[in-house]
Scaffold this active site. Structure first.
Site, PDB file in Angstrom:
ATOM      1  N   TYR A   1       0.917  -1.280   0.040  1.00 46.43           N
ATOM      2  CA  TYR A   1      -0.110   0.042   0.004  1.00 46.43           C
ATOM      3  C   TYR A   1       1.080   1.351   0.109  1.00 46.43           C
ATOM      4  CZ  TYR A   1      -3.435  -3.584   1.692  1.00 46.43           C
ATOM      5  OH  TYR A   1      -4.171  -4.661   2.000  1.00 46.43           O
TER       6      TYR A   1
ATOM      7  N   TYR B   1     -14.626  -5.043   2.929  1.00 46.66           N
ATOM      8  CA  TYR B   1     -13.276  -5.385   2.487  1.00 46.66           C
ATOM      9  C   TYR B   1     -12.814  -6.880   2.773  1.00 46.66           C
ATOM     10  CZ  TYR B   1      -8.073  -6.134   2.513  1.00 46.66           C
ATOM     11  OH  TYR B   1      -6.907  -6.539   2.153  1.00 46.66           O
TER      12      TYR B   1
ATOM     13  N   ASP C   1     -17.683 -13.014   6.611  1.00 44.91           N
ATOM     14  CA  ASP C   1     -16.053 -12.972   6.674  1.00 44.91           C
ATOM     15  C   ASP C   1     -15.662 -12.211   7.968  1.00 44.91           C
ATOM     16  OD1 ASP C   1     -13.481 -12.301   6.459  1.00 44.91           O
ATOM     17  OD2 ASP C   1     -13.496 -11.156   4.743  1.00 44.91           O
TER      18      ASP C   1
ATOM     19  N   LYS D   1      -6.649 -13.609  10.715  1.00 42.36           N
ATOM     20  CA  LYS D   1      -6.168 -12.435  11.769  1.00 42.36           C
ATOM     21  C   LYS D   1      -5.671 -12.857  13.154  1.00 42.36           C
ATOM     22  CE  LYS D   1      -6.176  -8.757   9.097  1.00 42.36           C
ATOM     23  NZ  LYS D   1      -7.285  -8.473   8.001  1.00 42.36           N
TER      24      LYS D   1
HETATM   25  C1  LIG Z   1      -7.577  -8.690   6.664  1.00 42.02           C
HETATM   26  C2  LIG Z   1      -8.664  -9.207   6.069  1.00 42.02           C
HETATM   27  C3  LIG Z   1      -8.549  -9.948   4.821  1.00 42.02           C
HETATM   28  C4  LIG Z   1      -7.507 -10.460   4.044  1.00 42.02           C
HETATM   29  O1  LIG Z   1      -7.032 -11.237   4.860  1.00 42.02           O
HETATM   30  P1  LIG Z   1      -5.021 -11.186   4.378  1.00 42.02           P
HETATM   31  O2  LIG Z   1      -4.722 -12.358   5.350  1.00 42.02           O
HETATM   32  O3  LIG Z   1      -4.697  -9.942   4.481  1.00 42.02           O
HETATM   33  O4  LIG Z   1      -5.335 -11.682   3.088  1.00 42.02           O
HETATM   34  C5  LIG Z   1     -10.211 -10.488   4.354  1.00 42.02           C
HETATM   35  N1  LIG Z   1     -11.274  -9.895   5.019  1.00 42.02           N
HETATM   36  C6  LIG Z   1     -11.179  -9.291   6.327  1.00 42.02           C
HETATM   37  C7  LIG Z   1     -12.487  -8.746   6.932  1.00 42.02           C
HETATM   38  C8  LIG Z   1      -9.946  -8.670   6.789  1.00 42.02           C
HETATM   39  O5  LIG Z   1     -10.074  -7.987   7.756  1.00 42.02           O
END
Ligand SMILES: *Cc1c(COP(=O)(O)O)cnc(C)c1O
Length: 420
Positions: A18, A146, A240, A269
């Site tokens: 980024y 996202y 997600d 995460k």
């Molecule tokens: C960080 C994130 C992703 C992507 O995860 P990466 O490990 O960076 O590929 C997807 N969805 C959400 C909600 C996120 O916070």
């Protein structure tokens, strides 16, 4: 202050995330971490307000995770997962199935969040293909969302943030709507689905908090509406929880607050407590059974090289042990209460538009940040690691942060903003 020699030399070879490399500000160099602190090459230390992109939920270098990782490191740090299985992954799958709400019980491991979402999308699309419904090629995602940076996930991010216009003609085009935050927007979405549902495989959203899209909150009722609409039109619902999972919103998983169960959930995460790369896509038996067939092409054809890495699985076990052994949800509630008192003070400052707190997420939204590098610098001068983006400054600290450290974070934000 001296910079180590690897820094200037390495910066001519590294490509940073980024970052417009032409105008790059020299990044800070970290040499060690401990609890809520990041130690820098120049001898300073920072209090981490964002837990390394929301991962390090037990703080850095937790001795228990370290110990469990060390044991795994000695016996089997990695082995391929094709044709071979191992205890850390199978026990972790069992444990996640027990922990997750409802009948989310079939676990596919990957090594990053974006890939976990890719797998969820692939599962949803192929679920319908296997049923002979090849017209369901679209997804319904939401503005402000996202879901990752890979090509398929970019296409379901917020159109602006996902740079849909830059990649027009390259990214697949999906439906991007507004979350049903009230009855009016629910009925708009309902009308849309009456018309287009037969072309849609799944609805996907981040539950309760749209994270990287701007830390936008919605209430549990929104998720109930999405579940209702998905059921009404026979669509799959993907949640997600890569950001929200593992306590961040105040409950172990955000969807628990809406008392709904998605058909597929994605996790990453904080899954390993911020130590190793690991992600999981978890599906219900209904989805899984859609892949059972005499036809070999009906199988899920996916298998990242490092999937289910035993060392990462051992770290995830250790992290889940810590959720059981230490009072994480109480700590989250205490962090929430402290941020509600302390960050709330920012509301009186001239450029502040909103202050909002959910679980261990604290957000100060400004009208506009004029010079983000200047703001980042001023925060660094306060010896805190806080990363404002767009028009927001937020805190997502480790759940183990001390109240004194948290106070230093909220005070730094107040201080810096009052000088803006
Ligand atoms: C960080 C994130 C992703 C992507 O995860 P990466 O490990 O960076 O590929 C997807 N969805 C959400 C909600 C996120 O916070």
């Amino acid at each position: 202050m001296h910079n180590p020699d690897w820094l200037s030399q390495g910066l001519t070879h590294i490509w940073l995330p980024y970052t417009q490399m032409q105008t790059m500000v020299t990044p800070i160099a970290a040499v060690a971490t401990d609890k809520s602190k990041i130690y820098l090459a120049d001898g300073r230390s920072l209090i981490d307000g964002i837990a390394s992109w929301w991962t390090a939920c037990h703080g850095y270098n937790h001795p228990y995770i370290y110990h469990q990782a060390e044991k795994q490191l000695r016996t089997m740090p990695h082995v391929m997962f094709g044709g071979i299985v191992h205890e850390p992954a199978l026990r972790l799958a069992t444990r996640l199935a027990d922990l997750l709400p409802g009948n989310l019980e079939r676990v596919f491991f990957t090594d990053s969040g974006s890939v976990a979402v890719e797998v969820a999308l692939k599962m949803a699309m192929q679920y319908w293909l296997n049923k002979g419904q090849s017209q369901r090629q679209k997804l319904l995602a939401f503005r402000g969302g996202y879901h990752g940076d890979t090509m398929a996930t970019m296409a379901i991010c917020d159109p602006e943030e996902g740079m849909h216009s830059l990649f027009k003609g390259i990214l697949p085009e999906h439906y991007i709507g507004d979350l049903p935050i009230d009855e009016e927007s629910e009925s708009i979405l309902d009308q849309f689905l009456q018309k287009y549902a037969s072309s849609i495989a799944a609805i996907i959203t981040e539950p309760l908090v749209q994270g990287a899209g701007g830390m936008i909150f919605h209430n549990p009722e929104v998720l109930k509406r999405l579940r209702r609409l998905a059921d009404k039109y026979g669509l799959l619902l993907i949640l997600d929880e890569i950001f929200t999972g593992f306590g961040r919103t105040g409950t172990m998983f955000a969807c628990e607050q809406a008392d709904i169960v998605p058909d597929i959930i994605t996790l990453s995460k904080a899954l390993t407590g911020g130590t190793m790369a690991l992600a999981a896509t978890v599906a219900t038996p209904q989805i899984f059974e859609g892949f059972l067939s005499d036809n070999p092409i009906h199988a899920l054809m996916h298998g990242p090289t490092f999937m289910a890495n035993p060392l990462a699985c051992a770290c995830a076990h250790a992290s889940l042990d810590l959720f059981e052994q230490e009072p994480r949800l109480h700590q989250i509630a205490a962090i929430s209460a402290q941020m509600k008192t302390e960050l709330e003070l920012c509301r009186e400052l001239p450029k502040v538009k909103d202050v909002r707190i959910m679980g261990a997420i604290g957000v100060v939204e400004l009208d506009k940040i004029n010079d983000i590098n200047h703001l980042k610098n001023k925060l660094l001068q306060e010896d805190v690691w806080v990363r404002p983006f767009r028009n927001i400054i937020y805190l997502t600290p480790a759940f183990t942060i001390t109240s004194e450290e948290l106070h230093r974070l909220t005070y730094a934000i107040y201080n810096v903003l009052s000088e803006e």
